[in-house]
Scaffold this active site. Structure first.
Site, short mmCIF file in Angstrom:
data_model
loop_
_atom_site.label_atom_id
_atom_site.label_comp_id
_atom_site.label_asym_id
_atom_site.label_seq_id
_atom_site.Cartn_x
_atom_site.Cartn_y
_atom_site.Cartn_z
N SER A 587 0.85 -1.18 0.00
CA SER A 587 0.00 0.00 0.00
C SER A 587 0.89 1.24 0.00
CB SER A 587 -0.97 -0.03 1.19
OG SER A 587 -2.01 0.88 1.01
N ASP A 673 -9.98 -3.64 -5.42
CA ASP A 673 -9.35 -2.79 -4.41
C ASP A 673 -9.80 -1.34 -4.57
OD1 ASP A 673 -7.73 -1.48 -2.60
OD2 ASP A 673 -5.88 -2.41 -3.29
N HIS A 708 -8.01 -5.02 -1.52
CA HIS A 708 -6.78 -4.51 -0.91
C HIS A 708 -6.11 -5.55 -0.01
CE1 HIS A 708 -4.21 -1.08 -0.22
NE2 HIS A 708 -4.28 -1.24 1.08
#
Length: 739
Positions: A587, A673, A708
């Protein structure tokens, strides 16, 4: 409202039975697959008098909001390219399949499959989750409580001749049956124990449905809550349920209320600022319902009295830019954690119930620079708080008279985590302890008598000897003189002569610290002679909130240079050699990976960028994306601020790709995501591959059925970890040269 901790997001799948045309061999005798070649469609973007050209903007689906909810809607050319990329990666890494399977079995062997959490008492019941052997998902359970406990200051005693039978509240395995993805993101019982609500994400897109179950009949009530964030709470009288709505752009924008068993929905609060996150909960003493509003640097709370749950929410203290506070209620007063009055590392103040505004705040726990107060938990007679300093934690217990004592651990690196009490009228709090070599231990701690009871020690069925491992804490000097903590885990027999391969992990954003905790999965590298290191770099709060503030917006590059300094210090201390290190982050930590890949490619044998935030300028200029306006305080606003644009452009991993000898790269993502959209890693790989002069592979793995966090099932998740770790070994050993 915080970003979910990143899970490893690569799946270990069998080699595709039929290769894509993009994998056509150069000739029938060639052994190396050909990578997909992404077409270029130059798009010129003018912004603030600056011009940039993006060759791969076509990879973003114009209908991306609909794709999040239904991935089958993705446009054909994007799906074709992603499918080709996945097939190319599988073919390139085919030789690692036995290693992936071996690592997966090792990791699974370290999990106690028939496991359960320590029960959390609440009134007449104790609640827990359990896994049965073979289960991918948890079962939510409760059982009638035995013994003596307090209710409104009076003791209650219940003893059963025959132990009561546990009651199944929800089997998430049944919920997931027949679905490619299913995750229960939140679950809670009503205060009167008659209802059980849970939020399911069935795409990985973080678009939830909230279901309410009648525990007397076992029936799921028909009035399902749609388009929710997964955040909800029952009112203290159990008559109402409050939840946070998710708008079409994936942002939390409204708080709604309806009767808990179904009925008319009422708007409670609507946030006008697209840059703010919102959520709803109850105070520890169940006196108030609280709506929390915040972005990365500013917050506000609004409260509703529990005895009037349909009342309009009241502002506790109006928001002020750069002032953060969060609130709880302690019987006769408000207790507030805040950075007001230049309390960089936060302090705790109190205020009267009737007049909670800042004019009435008085210090309860004063500010101490370098001692970051991370959070607090209230019970009737005690306040427990968690503090962080020098990348370690401690827990402080305070009684109403102001007397304090600490729960601390004397080790070089560890993770001490306050779980808190599950009910208000108790003297018992719960905490957990682990370290990189020590499995998690869960304790119940009597805050009055100071006695602790070990409730559970994490079992490692395949065996684990703590004495086989060494945990060390190094301090890497940064260029400006700051010392960057680095936690190191290795086997005692692993030499410190630079010969061992090393995996260096980092994150460094949003003030999120990287705890020096235990992971059974890392042992699959460490037991193979690897050294595992965590760089506690600026941008996190590992050394206090100032550690975070010194690496955001116009000082963000400190995050990247700290990580490089950590690698250089490990090399200088003979823990590693340049070119024998694999770097990993996800991320915002994936942005870190992209930046250090551009800045110092010579240091790395491989880069693992998990759901990497790498297309910084484009993403932070796209106001339709869920996290863009809320994150301008973190990164800057390149739409309105030329200085922010120029600074972002100077490190944006996608924009700074250039011809040079890059290491092997693995980028991962999820089609559903909403946080780091699939096209960021897709575009990054498309630009990196023709730029690298090293001949080392650049690979992409897109999970077509997740978001995600990657796979939801606990065993499917292990396959993804095994895939990434196998890539790390492959990168060190240059496995593509012998394929």
């Amino acid at each position: 409202m915080n970003r979910r901790q990143i899970l490893l997001s690569t799946a270990a799948t069998a080699l595709a039975a039929s290769a894509s045309p993009a994998l056509a061999r150069q000739s029938s005798g060639a052994s190396m697959p050909q990578p997909p070649v992404a077409k270029k469609i130059p798009v010129v973007i003018e912004q603030l008098g600056r011009t940039r050209t993006d060759d791969y903007q076509w990879m973003k689906d114009d209908n991306w909001q609909a794709v999040l909810r239904d991935p089958t809607l993705i446009k054909a050319e994007v799906k074709e390219h992603l499918t080709a990329e996945n097939a190319y990666r599988e073919a390139m890494m085919a030789s690692t399949l036995p290693l992936q399977e071996t690592m997966f079995q090792e990791m699974r062997g370290r999990i106690k499959e028939d496991d359960s959490s320590v029960p959390a008492p609440d009134g007449d019941w104790t609640y827990y989750v359990e896994y049965r052997t073979g289960d991918q998902h948890p079962r939510y359970m409760r059982v009638e409580r035995q013994g003596t406990w307090m209710v409104e200051g009076r003791p209650v005693t219940k003893n059963f001749i025959v132990a009561p039978t546990p009651q199944l509240l929800l089997d998430a395995n049944e919920l997931a049956e027949g679905k490619a993805y299913s995750e229960v993101s939140a679950a809670s019982h009503s205060p009167d124990h008659s209802l059980f609500a849970y939020a399911e994400d069935a795409q990985g897109s973080e678009v939830h449905k909230i279901y309410v179950k009648d525990l007397a009949t076992g029936a799921v009530l028909p009035d399902v809550i749609e388009s929710a964030t997964g955040d909800f709470t029952f009112s203290p009288d159990s008559r109402w349920i409050f939840w946070t709505n998710r708008d079409d752009n994936g942002r939390p924008d409204k708080i709604f209320r309806r009767p808990a068993r179904g009925g008319e929905t009422t708007l409670v609060y609507e946030e006008a600022d697209d840059g703010m996150f919102i959520g709803v909960g109850r105070t520890a003493d169940d006196r108030f319902i609280v709506i929390g509003i915040q972005n990365q640097e500013t917050s506000e709370a609004r409260y509703i009295p529990a005895d009037d749950p349909t009342a309009a929410p009241v502002v506790l203290e109006p928001r002020q830019v750069a002032v953060r506070y969060d609130v709880d209620h302690w019987d006769d007063r408000w207790v507030i954690r805040t950075n007001a009055d230049d309390a960089i590392d936060f302090k705790i103040v109190q205020a009267p119930t009737e007049t909670p505004g800042k004019a009435h705040w008085t210090d309860l726990v004063p500010h101490t620079p370098g001692r970051f107060i991370e959070g607090m938990d209230l019970t009737r007679h005690h306040l427990a708080r968690q503090e962080r300093a020098d990348a370690n934690t401690r827990i402080i217990i305070r009684d109403r008279a102001g007397a304090e004592h600490a729960i601390a651990v004397d080790e070089p690196a560890f993770a001490l985590s306050l779980s808190g009490a599950s009910e208000f009228d108790t003297t018992t709090t719960r905490y957990s302890y682990n370290s990189p070599s020590t499995p998690t231990q869960t304790y119940d701690y009597d805050m009055a008598s100071r006695e602790r009871t070990l409730r559970k020690t994490q079992e490692i069925p395949s065996g684990h000897n703590i004495e086989d491992y060494v945990v060390e804490r190094l301090n890497a000097p940064a260029a400006d003189g700051q010392l960057v903590p680095v936690t190191v885990l290795r086997r005692r027999t692993t030499p410190i002569d630079g010969s061992a391969p090393l995996l260096l992990y980092g994150y460094g954003s949003y003030g999120i610290p990287m705890p020096a905790g235990f992971s059974t999965n890392r042992l699959s590298l460490v037991d193979r002679g690897w050294i595992y290191a965590i760089a506690h770099i600026r941008g996190g709060s590992d050394k206090g909130w100032g550690w975070f503030l010194s690496a955001r917006r116009m000082t963000k590059k400190n995050t990247f240079t700290d990580f490089i300094a950590a690698a250089e210090h490990l090399i200088a201390q003979n823990y590693a050699t340049a070119g024998n290190i694999v770097a990993q982050g996800g991320s915002a930590g994936g942005m870190l990976m992209g930046a250090v890949n551009n800045m110092r490619p010579d240091l790395w044998a491989g880069i693992i960028g998990q759901v990497p935030f790498v297309d910084v300028i484009n993403t932070m200029s796209d106001t339709s994306l869920p996290l863009t306006p809320p994150e301008w305080p973190e990164w800057g606003n390149p739409i309105e601020d030329p200085d922010a644009y120029d600074y972002m452009m100077s490190y944006s991993p996608y924009d700074q790709v250039k011809p040079q000898a890059y290491p092997a790269v693995l980028a991962t993502g999820g089609l559903s995501d909403p946080r780091v959209t699939y096209w960021e890693p897709e575009k990054w790989v498309a630009k990196l591959r023709p730029a690298t002069t090293s001949g080392k592979p650049v690979l992409l793995k897109i999970n077509m059925e997740a978001g995600h966090g990657g796979a939801a099932g606990r065993f499917d998740y292990l396959k993804e970890v095994a895939h990434d770790y196998a890539f790390a070994v492959w990168a060190i050993e240059k496995g593509w040269e012998t394929a």
